[in-house]
Design an enzyme around this catalytic site. Structure first.
Site, short mmCIF file in Angstrom:
data_model
loop_
_atom_site.label_atom_id
_atom_site.label_comp_id
_atom_site.label_asym_id
_atom_site.label_seq_id
_atom_site.Cartn_x
_atom_site.Cartn_y
_atom_site.Cartn_z
N PRO A 68 0.77 -1.26 0.00
CA PRO A 68 0.00 0.00 0.00
C PRO A 68 0.80 1.31 0.00
O PRO A 68 0.54 2.18 -0.83
CB PRO A 68 -0.85 -0.11 1.27
CG PRO A 68 -0.95 -1.57 1.56
CD PRO A 68 0.35 -2.15 1.10
N THR A 98 2.53 2.65 -5.13
CA THR A 98 2.57 4.12 -5.24
C THR A 98 2.97 4.67 -3.89
O THR A 98 2.21 4.54 -2.93
CB THR A 98 1.19 4.67 -5.64
OG1 THR A 98 0.79 4.06 -6.86
CG2 THR A 98 1.25 6.18 -5.82
N LYS A 173 3.94 9.51 -11.26
CA LYS A 173 2.70 8.87 -10.80
C LYS A 173 1.89 9.81 -9.88
O LYS A 173 0.67 9.90 -9.98
CB LYS A 173 3.07 7.58 -10.07
CG LYS A 173 1.96 6.92 -9.31
CD LYS A 173 0.90 6.35 -10.22
CE LYS A 173 -0.23 5.74 -9.41
NZ LYS A 173 -1.40 5.46 -10.23
N LYS A 248 -4.26 9.00 0.23
CA LYS A 248 -2.81 8.85 0.40
C LYS A 248 -2.08 9.54 -0.76
O LYS A 248 -1.16 10.33 -0.57
CB LYS A 248 -2.45 7.36 0.43
CG LYS A 248 -0.95 7.09 0.41
CD LYS A 248 -0.63 5.69 -0.08
CE LYS A 248 -0.96 5.50 -1.53
NZ LYS A 248 -0.34 4.40 -2.22
P1 NAD Z 1 -4.46 -3.54 -1.42
O1 NAD Z 1 -4.57 -2.97 -0.05
O2 NAD Z 1 -5.62 -4.20 -2.06
O3 NAD Z 1 -3.25 -4.64 -1.43
C1 NAD Z 1 -2.05 -4.52 -0.72
C2 NAD Z 1 -1.57 -5.93 -0.36
O4 NAD Z 1 -0.27 -5.83 0.26
C3 NAD Z 1 -2.49 -6.64 0.64
O5 NAD Z 1 -2.84 -7.92 0.13
C4 NAD Z 1 -1.64 -6.73 1.91
O6 NAD Z 1 -1.93 -7.88 2.69
C5 NAD Z 1 -0.23 -6.76 1.32
N1 NAD Z 1 0.80 -6.36 2.28
C6 NAD Z 1 0.84 -5.23 3.03
N2 NAD Z 1 1.97 -5.24 3.79
C7 NAD Z 1 2.63 -6.38 3.50
C8 NAD Z 1 3.84 -6.95 3.97
N3 NAD Z 1 4.60 -6.34 4.89
N4 NAD Z 1 4.23 -8.14 3.44
C9 NAD Z 1 3.47 -8.77 2.52
N5 NAD Z 1 2.29 -8.28 2.04
C10 NAD Z 1 1.90 -7.10 2.53
O7 NAD Z 1 -3.88 -2.36 -2.34
P2 NAD Z 1 -3.96 -2.24 -3.96
O8 NAD Z 1 -5.22 -1.59 -4.36
O9 NAD Z 1 -3.56 -3.55 -4.56
O10 NAD Z 1 -2.79 -1.15 -4.18
C11 NAD Z 1 -1.41 -1.47 -4.05
C12 NAD Z 1 -0.60 -0.27 -4.49
O11 NAD Z 1 -0.92 0.03 -5.86
C13 NAD Z 1 -0.88 1.01 -3.68
O12 NAD Z 1 0.32 1.72 -3.50
C14 NAD Z 1 -1.85 1.76 -4.58
O13 NAD Z 1 -1.79 3.16 -4.36
C15 NAD Z 1 -1.34 1.38 -5.96
N6 NAD Z 1 -2.36 1.45 -7.04
C16 NAD Z 1 -3.61 0.96 -6.85
C17 NAD Z 1 -4.55 1.05 -7.89
C18 NAD Z 1 -5.96 0.51 -7.73
O14 NAD Z 1 -6.81 0.82 -8.60
N7 NAD Z 1 -6.27 -0.26 -6.70
C19 NAD Z 1 -4.18 1.62 -9.12
C20 NAD Z 1 -2.87 2.07 -9.29
C21 NAD Z 1 -1.96 1.97 -8.24
#
Ligand code: NAD
Length: 298
Positions: A68, A98, A173, A248
């Protein structure tokens, strides 16, 4: 495309479909997430479950992380239990999360000091882009690392851009997401205003998508029910891209604006709107739920 061994960490809304596409492209994946259920799903699509972060980082050509925030990126890369201390020599490290530019640079420097090549490689395109392997990757790091990483990034995305030195992928980004956050809030205002004036939302959508107000958020995630079939509003705002993550990113943009002395007045207002949405208890909803501030359905 050359097939590779990949350690993948972070199997959330984005990471899970990205990992699935790498398996589909023929890469060999070993995965780790704190969430057991996320790992069960990955095993079903052909990845190997790892018992720890250290195990996922060992014996692979690439490590991809999709967590995250900067806090989690620092946690998974740094320290004696982190990826940098445990990866095999020569592994290329790709952080697709991100995060803030400072954390990206700090982790990039630690990787370089330990002899690893690393890119900050955040993405745009949302969950749909992750599922269809059509993401845009914005990469910061050395050009030769970018060239080598194309073998893996190409399995998850369509457009791969080298933005410059370490941290500049995150910089690009953050600018994009500030604009997307503003667009989502402004789109909500325009669509609700039209509805309140008596214009059929489908007609208004038709007009705006072919006029000067056209934008990606409206096109793919219109916040009025029944206009865009796949929009989050039609599934009680199940994300998608969570409002918490949008807040965020908006805050990252405001940190960056302060750091560079850049006036971003509209960005500041939109950031406050997402903070109000969070305060109202909607942080886990899709970011298009910003429309609640306009409809009053809060
Ligand atoms: P999410 O919260 O769905 O997934 C994050 C995953 O990381 C979770 O499964 C969590 O258990 C895991 N995690 C956290 N800490 C961890 C650790 N120490 N060890 C192992 N696993 C760990 O988030 P997301 O929507 O998949 O987004 C991830 C990133 O991508 C973010 O930075 C977000 O800003 C970016 N992003 C998201 C989108 C979107 O549409 N969702 C689009 C572009 C970018």
């Amino acid at each position: 495309m050359r097939m590779a061994t990949v350690g993948f960490v972070g199997l959330g809304h984005m990471g899970s479909p990205m990992a699935r596409n790498l398996v589909k492209a023929g890469h060999s994946l070993q995965v780790f997430d704190l969430n057991e259920e996320a790992m069960n799903i990955a095993v079903q699509f052909g990845a190997k479950r790892c018992a720890s972060l250290q195990e996922a980082a060992k014996g692979v050509a690439f490590v991809v992380t999709m967590v995250p925030t900067g806090k989690e990126t620092r946690a998974v890369y740094l320290g004696p239990q982190g990826i940098i201390a445990n990866a095999s020599p020569g592994t290329i490290l790709l952080d697709c999360s991100t995060i803030d530019v400072d954390s990206a640079r700090a982790v990039g420097e630690a990787a370089k000091a330990a002899g690893f090549q690393m890119l900050d490689a955040p993405v745009s395109g949302g969950v749909m882009g992750a599922e269809n392997a059509t993401l845009t990757f914005m990469c910061g790091g050395e050009a030769k690392t970018f060239e080598t990483a194309k073998a893996v990034l190409g399995g998850m995305g369509k457009k791969l851009v080298h933005c410059g030195a370490s941290g500049l992928g995150q910089a690009a980004k953050i600018c994009n997401n500030m604009l997307a956050g503003i667009c989502a809030a402004a789109t909500a205002e325009a669509m609700v205003l039209g509805k309140n004036l008596g214009v059929d939302p489908k007609v208004l959508y038709d007009v705006i998508t072919t006029s000067s107000g056209a934008n990606f958020v409206l096109q793919t995630n219109c916040p009025i029910p029944g206009v865009v079939a796949t929009a989050a509003v039609n599934r009680d705002f199940k994300p998608g891209f969570k409002a918490a993550l949008m807040l965020k990113d908006m805050r990252l943009s405001q940190d960056a604006a302060r750091m560079t002395g850049t006036p971003t007045a509209i960005g500041a207002v939109a950031t406050q709107m997402y903070a109000m949405l969070e305060r109202a208890g909607h942080a886990e909803l899709d970011s298009s739920s910003i429309v609640k501030l306009v409809t009053g359905d809060i």
